[in-house]
Write a protein that holds these residues in place. Structure first.
Motif: not given
Length: 390
Positions: A110-113, A119-122, A128-136, A167-174
């Protein structure tokens, strides 16, 4: 067990699991061109998709580290906006699914983007949103896949604890795990002990790039000091293996002209050192990337790549792509190379696939469901006969 060579159809259709794939190393060339135009980046060496694809492969094959690293400057330059990250992540999931991958872990730092205000969260939320879109989209196309993310910290930087907390903050979100990447020499994993200790306290999974460009000390520190669940590459574990009393590298040098040397080798001639034996005994997964290792001179050829010996010795070997764009590869291409140059069979591919799924950073029951519900039936449909249980 199936000892027959794999057909091209079996290679393509066999369910595959991918644990070591860099998001910024797998972009479609046309996507790079499109996103460069969107953000006003005019530094691309080529503006035709096929010529750009060739440029990436030639640069990675050049033997020049500066030129190899330059390839990532271009991919990262177009992955600095939410739309860019979303598209790249979505296409990653779709491309892997079309290649027969049923589960994958996509890693990125994340620090490279952050150069265009994210932001790191952004960054994490866009991927995560892109991966879910790709899965669908993959599921709609008849190629279901599950993709989780590994957040990577750079070894030379000082953000590893911050990225671990992210990573821990988003562990339940992909987000399923953590990694450190970058130059091994001069940047040992012990520099990031605070991050690894935090992750262990949080009962979270992590892998460490180790034993690729640097040898046994990097592997030992990753396991014994840091407690890595898996080893990213780990190819240099063969430095602790001897054949007829000679180091593996010396034996390889003397057998470069024999394409069948590893497959015909009598394993009674092989001895494991203490570290290699520990890695095998503990079933520590090795995330091996044959084509990438040739480009970085970690292996001399596909035929003599350590993955074949380690598979025969029953290490927990997994097969991976590393950087699909730079190596012009896919999981099917990696499997076909091992078939054509190292004698791999459908049984070998099934074995490394199950190894990888056992080693994935998702809950045990979910891993088992994919193994029993997708992987084993998939190989049975291709004609693989499971070994009898004694």
């Amino acid at each position: 067990m199936s000892a027959e060579p794999m057909s091209d159809q079996q290679v393509r259709q066999g369910p595959k699991v991918l644990l070591h794939d860099h998001l910024d190393g797998g972009l479609r060339p046309q996507t790079i061109i499109d996103l460069a135009a969107d953000v006003g980046y005019d530094g691309l060496p080529e503006t035709d998709a096929e010529r750009l694809r060739t440029w990436f492969r030639d640069s990675a094959d050049s033997g020049s580290l500066p030129r190899y690293l330059e390839t990532f400057n271009h991919t990262l330059a177009v992955m600095q906006t939410r739309d860019g990250l979303f598209r790249v992540a979505s296409e990653c999931a779709q491309d892997l699914a079309a290649d027969g991958v049923v589960y994958a872990e996509s890693r990125y730092a994340p620090e490279q983007h952050l150069s265009r205000g994210l932001t790191l969260e952004g960054v994490v939320e866009a991927v995560n949103a892109g991966l879910r879109d790709g899965e669908a989209k993959a599921a709609a196309a008849g190629h279901p896949i599950r993709v989780t993310a590994l957040l990577t910290a750079m070894r030379h930087a000082a953000k590893s604890t911050e990225i671990a907390e992210l990573a821990i903050r988003y562990r339940d979100q992909g987000v399923s795990g953590f990694d450190i990447a970058g130059a091994e020499a001069g940047y040992p994993p012990t520099r990031h002990l605070d991050a690894f200790e935090y992750l262990r306290r949080e009962n979270f999974h992590f892998t460490i790039h180790a034993g690729e460009a640097f040898g046994l000390p990097s592997i030992w520190e990753a396991i014994q000091w840091c407690g890595a669940d898996r080893l990213g590459h780990g190819v240099r574990i063969v430095d602790d293996i001897t054949i007829d009393g000679s180091p593996f590298a010396d034996w390889v040098e003397g057998n470069k002209g024999d394409a069948d040397a590893l497959t015909a080798l009598d394993l009674d001639r092989v001895r494991l050192g203490r570290l290699a034996a520990y890695v095998r005994d503990k079933r520590i997964p090795l995330e091996m990337c044959p084509s990438s290792n040739l480009q970085t001179s970690a292996a001399p050829s596909i035929a003599l790549h350590p993955i074949t010996l380690l598979r025969r010795l029953r290490f927990r070997v997994t097969l991976n792509t590393d950087n699909r764009l730079m190596s012009d590869t896919s999981m099917s291409k990696e499997a076909a190379l091992l078939r054509d140059e190292a004698g791999w069979t459908l049984d070998d591919l099934r074995w490394v696939t199950i190894n990888a799924m056992k080693s994935a950073f998702i809950p045990f029951d979910e891993r088992l469901e994919i193994i029993d519900g997708i992987i084993k039936p998939g190989y049975a449909d291709l004609g693989h006969v499971a070994p009898a249980v004694p």
